[in-house]
Structures are given as structure tokens and as C-alpha cells.
Design a protein around this motif. Structure first.
Motif, PDB file in Angstrom:
ATOM      1  N   GLU A  89       0.832  -1.201   0.000  1.00 35.55           N
ATOM      2  CA  GLU A  89       0.000   0.000   0.000  1.00 35.55           C
ATOM      3  C   GLU A  89       0.867   1.252   0.000  1.00 35.55           C
ATOM      4  OE1 GLU A  89      -3.499   0.870   0.002  1.00 35.55           O
ATOM      5  OE2 GLU A  89      -3.171  -1.000  -1.066  1.00 35.55           O
ATOM      6  N   GLU A  92       2.344   1.757  -3.322  1.00 37.12           N
ATOM      7  CA  GLU A  92       1.316   2.256  -4.237  1.00 37.12           C
ATOM      8  C   GLU A  92       1.190   3.773  -4.105  1.00 37.12           C
ATOM      9  OE1 GLU A  92      -1.407   0.877  -6.089  1.00 37.12           O
ATOM     10  OE2 GLU A  92      -1.135  -1.272  -5.814  1.00 37.12           O
ATOM     11  N   ARG A  93       1.187   4.224  -2.856  1.00 36.72           N
ATOM     12  CA  ARG A  93       1.042   5.659  -2.611  1.00 36.72           C
ATOM     13  C   ARG A  93       2.220   6.441  -3.164  1.00 36.72           C
ATOM     14  NH1 ARG A  93      -1.376   5.488   3.348  1.00 36.72           N
ATOM     15  NH2 ARG A  93      -3.198   4.403   2.571  1.00 36.72           N
ATOM     16  N   ILE A  95       4.124   5.522  -5.646  1.00 38.92           N
ATOM     17  CA  ILE A  95       4.046   5.521  -7.115  1.00 38.92           C
ATOM     18  C   ILE A  95       3.061   6.594  -7.573  1.00 38.92           C
ATOM     19  CG2 ILE A  95       3.359   4.186  -9.149  1.00 38.92           C
ATOM     20  CD1 ILE A  95       4.284   1.667  -7.610  1.00 38.92           C
ATOM     21  N   THR A  96       1.934   6.676  -6.865  1.00 42.13           N
ATOM     22  CA  THR A  96       0.944   7.680  -7.241  1.00 42.13           C
ATOM     23  C   THR A  96       1.512   9.085  -7.126  1.00 42.13           C
ATOM     24  OG1 THR A  96      -0.936   6.300  -6.677  1.00 42.13           O
ATOM     25  CG2 THR A  96      -1.301   8.676  -6.615  1.00 42.13           C
ATOM     26  N   VAL A  99       3.694   9.599 -10.126  1.00 36.57           N
ATOM     27  CA  VAL A  99       2.916   9.743 -11.360  1.00 36.57           C
ATOM     28  C   VAL A  99       2.227  11.111 -11.382  1.00 36.57           C
ATOM     29  CG1 VAL A  99       0.893   8.871 -12.593  1.00 36.57           C
ATOM     30  CG2 VAL A  99       2.585   7.276 -11.716  1.00 36.57           C
ATOM     31  N   ARG A 100       1.714  11.529 -10.218  1.00 34.47           N
ATOM     32  CA  ARG A 100       1.032  12.818 -10.153  1.00 34.47           C
ATOM     33  C   ARG A 100       2.008  13.965 -10.408  1.00 34.47           C
ATOM     34  NH1 ARG A 100      -2.190  12.840  -5.220  1.00 34.47           N
ATOM     35  NH2 ARG A 100      -3.531  11.621  -6.571  1.00 34.47           N
ATOM     36  N   LEU A 102       4.757  13.902 -12.128  1.00 31.45           N
ATOM     37  CA  LEU A 102       5.068  13.928 -13.562  1.00 31.45           C
ATOM     38  C   LEU A 102       3.922  14.565 -14.339  1.00 31.45           C
ATOM     39  CD1 LEU A 102       6.582  10.358 -14.084  1.00 31.45           C
ATOM     40  CD2 LEU A 102       7.771  12.540 -14.325  1.00 31.45           C
ATOM     41  N   ALA A 103       2.698  14.161 -14.005  1.00 31.85           N
ATOM     42  CA  ALA A 103       1.522  14.659 -14.727  1.00 31.85           C
ATOM     43  C   ALA A 103       1.402  16.173 -14.570  1.00 31.85           C
ATOM     44  CB  ALA A 103       0.270  13.962 -14.221  1.00 31.85           C
ATOM     45  N   LEU A 104       1.628  16.652 -13.335  1.00 31.31           N
ATOM     46  CA  LEU A 104       1.434  18.074 -13.084  1.00 31.31           C
ATOM     47  C   LEU A 104       2.574  18.918 -13.663  1.00 31.31           C
ATOM     48  CD1 LEU A 104      -0.064  17.946  -9.474  1.00 31.31           C
ATOM     49  CD2 LEU A 104      -1.244  18.512 -11.608  1.00 31.31           C
TER      50      LEU A 104
ATOM     51  N   HIS B  55      -1.681  10.645 -16.687  1.00 28.86           N
ATOM     52  CA  HIS B  55      -0.909   9.746 -15.824  1.00 28.86           C
ATOM     53  C   HIS B  55      -0.163   8.799 -16.760  1.00 28.86           C
ATOM     54  CE1 HIS B  55      -3.392   9.942 -11.819  1.00 28.86           C
ATOM     55  NE2 HIS B  55      -2.662  11.017 -12.034  1.00 28.86           N
ATOM     56  N   ILE B  57       1.042   5.926 -16.078  1.00 24.59           N
ATOM     57  CA  ILE B  57       0.522   4.570 -15.891  1.00 24.59           C
ATOM     58  C   ILE B  57      -0.793   4.664 -15.138  1.00 24.59           C
ATOM     59  CG2 ILE B  57       2.680   3.243 -15.951  1.00 24.59           C
ATOM     60  CD1 ILE B  57       2.803   3.493 -12.919  1.00 24.59           C
ATOM     61  N   ARG B  59      -3.338   4.554 -12.351  1.00 28.05           N
ATOM     62  CA  ARG B  59      -3.222   4.613 -10.895  1.00 28.05           C
ATOM     63  C   ARG B  59      -4.559   4.530 -10.181  1.00 28.05           C
ATOM     64  NH1 ARG B  59      -0.005   2.337  -9.340  1.00 28.05           N
ATOM     65  NH2 ARG B  59      -0.079   3.242  -7.288  1.00 28.05           N
ATOM     66  N   GLY B  62      -8.971   7.166  -7.307  1.00 23.72           N
ATOM     67  CA  GLY B  62      -8.546   8.077  -6.239  1.00 23.72           C
ATOM     68  C   GLY B  62      -7.355   8.908  -6.666  1.00 23.72           C
ATOM     69  N   ALA B  63      -6.374   8.244  -7.266  1.00 31.48           N
ATOM     70  CA  ALA B  63      -5.179   8.938  -7.725  1.00 31.48           C
ATOM     71  C   ALA B  63      -5.551   9.977  -8.780  1.00 31.48           C
ATOM     72  CB  ALA B  63      -4.182   7.933  -8.296  1.00 31.48           C
ATOM     73  N   SER B  64      -6.470   9.611  -9.673  1.00 32.13           N
ATOM     74  CA  SER B  64      -6.873  10.530 -10.742  1.00 32.13           C
ATOM     75  C   SER B  64      -7.566  11.758 -10.178  1.00 32.13           C
ATOM     76  CB  SER B  64      -7.811   9.833 -11.720  1.00 32.13           C
ATOM     77  OG  SER B  64      -7.202   8.694 -12.245  1.00 32.13           O
ATOM     78  N   GLY B  66      -7.182  13.022  -7.225  1.00 31.47           N
ATOM     79  CA  GLY B  66      -6.175  13.836  -6.548  1.00 31.47           C
ATOM     80  C   GLY B  66      -5.432  14.726  -7.537  1.00 31.47           C
ATOM     81  N   THR B  67      -5.029  14.125  -8.649  1.00 29.28           N
ATOM     82  CA  THR B  67      -4.327  14.884  -9.681  1.00 29.28           C
ATOM     83  C   THR B  67      -5.248  15.944 -10.288  1.00 29.28           C
ATOM     84  OG1 THR B  67      -2.967  12.954 -10.207  1.00 29.28           O
ATOM     85  CG2 THR B  67      -3.056  14.696 -11.867  1.00 29.28           C
ATOM     86  N   ALA B  70      -5.640  18.885  -7.959  1.00 28.98           N
ATOM     87  CA  ALA B  70      -4.439  19.730  -7.964  1.00 28.98           C
ATOM     88  C   ALA B  70      -4.415  20.610  -9.216  1.00 28.98           C
ATOM     89  CB  ALA B  70      -3.192  18.857  -7.894  1.00 28.98           C
ATOM     90  N   ARG B 164      -5.598   9.857   0.098  1.00 29.35           N
ATOM     91  CA  ARG B 164      -4.471   8.928   0.217  1.00 29.35           C
ATOM     92  C   ARG B 164      -4.716   7.604  -0.481  1.00 29.35           C
ATOM     93  NH1 ARG B 164      -3.049   9.016   6.475  1.00 29.35           N
ATOM     94  NH2 ARG B 164      -3.501  11.198   6.864  1.00 29.35           N
ATOM     95  N   ASN B 166      -5.936   5.072  -3.540  1.00 32.29           N
ATOM     96  CA  ASN B 166      -5.713   5.158  -4.975  1.00 32.29           C
ATOM     97  C   ASN B 166      -6.909   4.797  -5.824  1.00 32.29           C
ATOM     98  OD1 ASN B 166      -3.019   6.033  -5.263  1.00 32.29           O
ATOM     99  ND2 ASN B 166      -2.322   4.058  -4.496  1.00 32.29           N
ATOM    100  N   ARG B 167      -7.740   3.868  -5.332  1.00 38.78           N
ATOM    101  CA  ARG B 167      -8.738   3.329  -6.240  1.00 38.78           C
ATOM    102  C   ARG B 167     -10.168   3.670  -5.828  1.00 38.78           C
ATOM    103  NH1 ARG B 167      -5.481   1.114  -9.922  1.00 38.78           N
ATOM    104  NH2 ARG B 167      -3.414   0.800  -9.123  1.00 38.78           N
TER     105      ARG B 167
END
Lengths: 115, 222
Positions: A89, A92-93, A95-96, A99-100, A102-104, B55, B57, B59, B62-64, B66-67, B70, B164, B166-167
Motif C-alpha cells: 500500500e 502504491e502511494r 508511485i501515485t 505519477v502525479r 510527472l503529470a502536473l 498519468h 501509468i 493509478r 482516487g489517484a486521478s 487527486g491529480t 491539484a 491517500r 488510490n482506487r
């Protein structure tokens, strides 16, 4: 000696050799070296002298030594699974977050100058 | 007052274009979070002239979100609307959400349970109830549709909420975060549009169990 005993002892020796090798290569800390060495040494002793586990079993109030070994192993495995779950877990966090970021960064590049 | 729609999308190439066209007239700006899609979701969205954040990859939801939050914050959003990319939410209902935010709410969730339940298959109703029960048991927040993806957040809410997970567990997490931050919470009734497509994208029982496990972990302070 039973085949299973030979097998377990041989595997324990192999495992200890691997542990020592990992330690020498600097991939294991000293406490972990001690823990895994003791663990496999204990496994070898219990395999060679099954009575030792029976004595331990009587002390804690379990009937047979073999039962005690299985109980302790199961608890250990469950705990390990839990630790792995938490660790995954956490990864995973991370990695997120990566990824975020990089995206931003990409997003900021495409944004400027702001309309 | 700048209203930005955040639309998380993962492999929705067949519907995203139409969804974007329908949403466009109801908001000031659209941000699509292309969550590592392997199809043409990202290209189609870019072609529609909306802001797309990628993204690299996949994620998860939840991750989406969050992004997306932002990015919306950077674009100066006063209100963020989240809706699903599969077309199950009617963009014509967006003004209801904005109105609720203007009325002082920080976090508004569109509830399928407040309207007639027609159209919602039985297993969906049960799943929704299970999600609500889990959200209540873990976070002490009773809501009528904890798994709804149609929401509105004020700028204040976006600044406060810390995602926090992700899914899929993010839906309950947002509600928990809203409670923890003492945000003013409101529900508005929404219609549930169940197309064959959106149903095929639904979550299985096992995903539900996994989601529950992660929420427990989140509750334990993970």
C-alpha cells in the motif's frame, strides 16, 4: 534418520549459507543476520530432535510439538502477509505521488503562459 | 466564479467525446485526467480542446481525482465538479451542485438514493447500501450514496481534503475527509442513468471486498 529430516536440515544449511552470503554482500543488517540464522538453526534442531519442540509445546500448553510448530509458523506467515500488504500500500502511494508529480509538471509546462 | 469539471477517464475512448460535448456548456472549463489509458481516450479528449492531464501509468480513481483537484486548483477553480466519464451522470444537473456550493456547502454529493430508485438494478442497490454501511461503520458518516461519483467541492474543500487511497475506496474517503475537516456536507438528488455501457464498467463483488479492506487500512491510520 527419516528423509524429511535430511531434507529439512539440508535446506536449513542452504538457507543459512545464503543468509551469510547476503550479509557479506551488505544486503542484510547484523540483527537480521542473527534472526535468520537462529530461525534456520532452530528449524534444523527441531527437525533433528523432534522432542525439543515437544518440550516447548508442553511449556506453553500445546499437546504436540508438531502442532506448536504449525501454530507458530501460521502466526508468523499471517504477520508477514500483513506487513507485506501494508508495505505494498505504501509503495502504491509513493508511485501515485510520482505519477502525479510527472503529470502536473507536464501540465504546468503546457499551461504557461497562463491564458 | 470559475466552475471546473474534473473527469477521471481510463479507457473510455468510445464515450468520452460525447460526454465532453455534453458537459461543455455547463462549466467554465473541463479537466480530463487520462489515467494511463491504453486506448485513444487522451487523444480524443485533447482533440475536444479541453485540458488533459496524463498519468503515465494507470493509478486508479482516487489517484486521478487527486491529480485532477491539484490541476483544477492551479487553474483557479472556485468550484470543482467531478463526474464519471462513462456518461452515467447528466451534466444538466451541474447547476444544482453549483447552487449548493453557493449556498454555503463545501462538499456536495449527488445521490441516486434521493430520487426514485427506478433504473437501478437490485445488485447495485445492495452494493450501494453495503458501501454506505461500511462508510458509516468506519468513519461515522451516514450518507445516502457513499459511492457516487457525481460531486462538487468548493475551493476550500480541495485545499483541505487529503486523498491517500488510490482506487475505488476514494469515494468513501472523500466523505470521511469532509467529516474530519468539518466541511459542510450536502446531498442533491440526481438521476441514475444506467446504460449497458456504464453497467459493464461496474465493480465486481471482489473489487468491493478489496475496497473494504483498503478502507479499513485507511481508517487504521494508513
Amino acid at each position: 534418520m527419516l528423509y524429511i529430516q535430511i531434507l529439512i536440515v539440508a535446506f536449513a544449511l542452504f538457507a543459512i549459507a545464503r543468509v551469510v552470503k547476503q550479509y557479506k554482500e551488505g544486503r542484510l543488517t547484523r540483527p537480521l543476520l542473527a534472526f535468520w540464522s537462529c530461525f534456520w538453526l532452530g528449524a534444523a534442531i527441531v527437525a533433528l530432535l523432534p522432542d525439543t519442540s515437544t518440550i516447548a509445546a508442553r511449556i506453553v500448553g500445546v499437546g504436540r510439538g508438531a502442532d506448536l510448530v504449525i501454530y507458530v509458523s501460521l502466526i508468523g506467515v499471517f504477520y508477514l502477509v500483513f506487513r507485506m500488504y501494508v508495505k505494498v500500500e505504501d509503495l502504491e502511494r509513493q508511485i501515485t505521488r510520482l505519477v502525479r508529480k510527472l503529470a502536473l509538471e507536464d501540465f504546468d509546462k503546457n499551461q504557461s503562459p497562463k491564458p | 466564479m470559475k466552475v471546473i469539471a474534473v473527469i477521471p477517464a481510463y479507457n473510455e475512448a468510445s464515450v468520452i467525446g460525447e460526454v465532453l460535448d455534453r458537459v461543455r456548456g455547463h462549466v467554465d472549463e473541463i479537466i480530463v485526467v487520462n489515467d494511463g489509458s491504453s486506448d485513444r481516450t487522451g487523444e480524443i479528449a485533447s482533440g475536444r480542446g479541453v485540458v488533459v492531464v496524463h498519468h503515465v501509468i494507470n493509478r486508479g480513481l482516487g489517484a486521478s481525482l487527486g491529480t485532477g483537484f491539484a490541476a483544477a486548483h492551479r487553474r483557479g477553480a472556485d468550484v470543482v465538479i467531478t463526474l464519471d466519464a462513462d456518461g452515467q451522470h447528466d451534466p444538466a444537473e451541474i447547476p444544482k451542485f453549483v447552487e449548493a456550493i453557493n449556498g454555503g456547502a463545501d462538499f456536495v454529493v449527488g445521490s441516486r438514493m434521493l430520487t426514485a430508485l427506478r433504473g437501478m438494478p437490485l445488485h447495485r442497490k445492495l452494493a450501494t447500501f453495503a458501501g454506505n454501511a461500511a462508510t458509516y461503520a468506519l468513519f461515522g458518516a451516514w450518507v445516502t450514496d457513499s459511492q457516487s461519483g457525481y460531486r462538487a467541492l468548493s475551493r476550500h474543500a480541495i485545499e483541505k481534503i487529503d486523498i491517500r487511497t488510490n482506487r475505488m475506496e476514494v469515494s468513501s474517503e472523500l466523505i470521511a475527509e469532509s467529516k474530519r475537516n468539518r466541511l459542510s456536507y450536502r446531498e442533491v438528488p440526481i438521476a441514475a442513468i444506467y446504460t449497458e455501457y456504464s453497467l459493464s464498467k461496474g465493480q465486481s463483488f471482489f473489487v468491493g471486498l478489496k475496497t473494504l479492506a483498503k478502507l479499513v487500512l485507511r481508517r487504521l491510520g494508513g
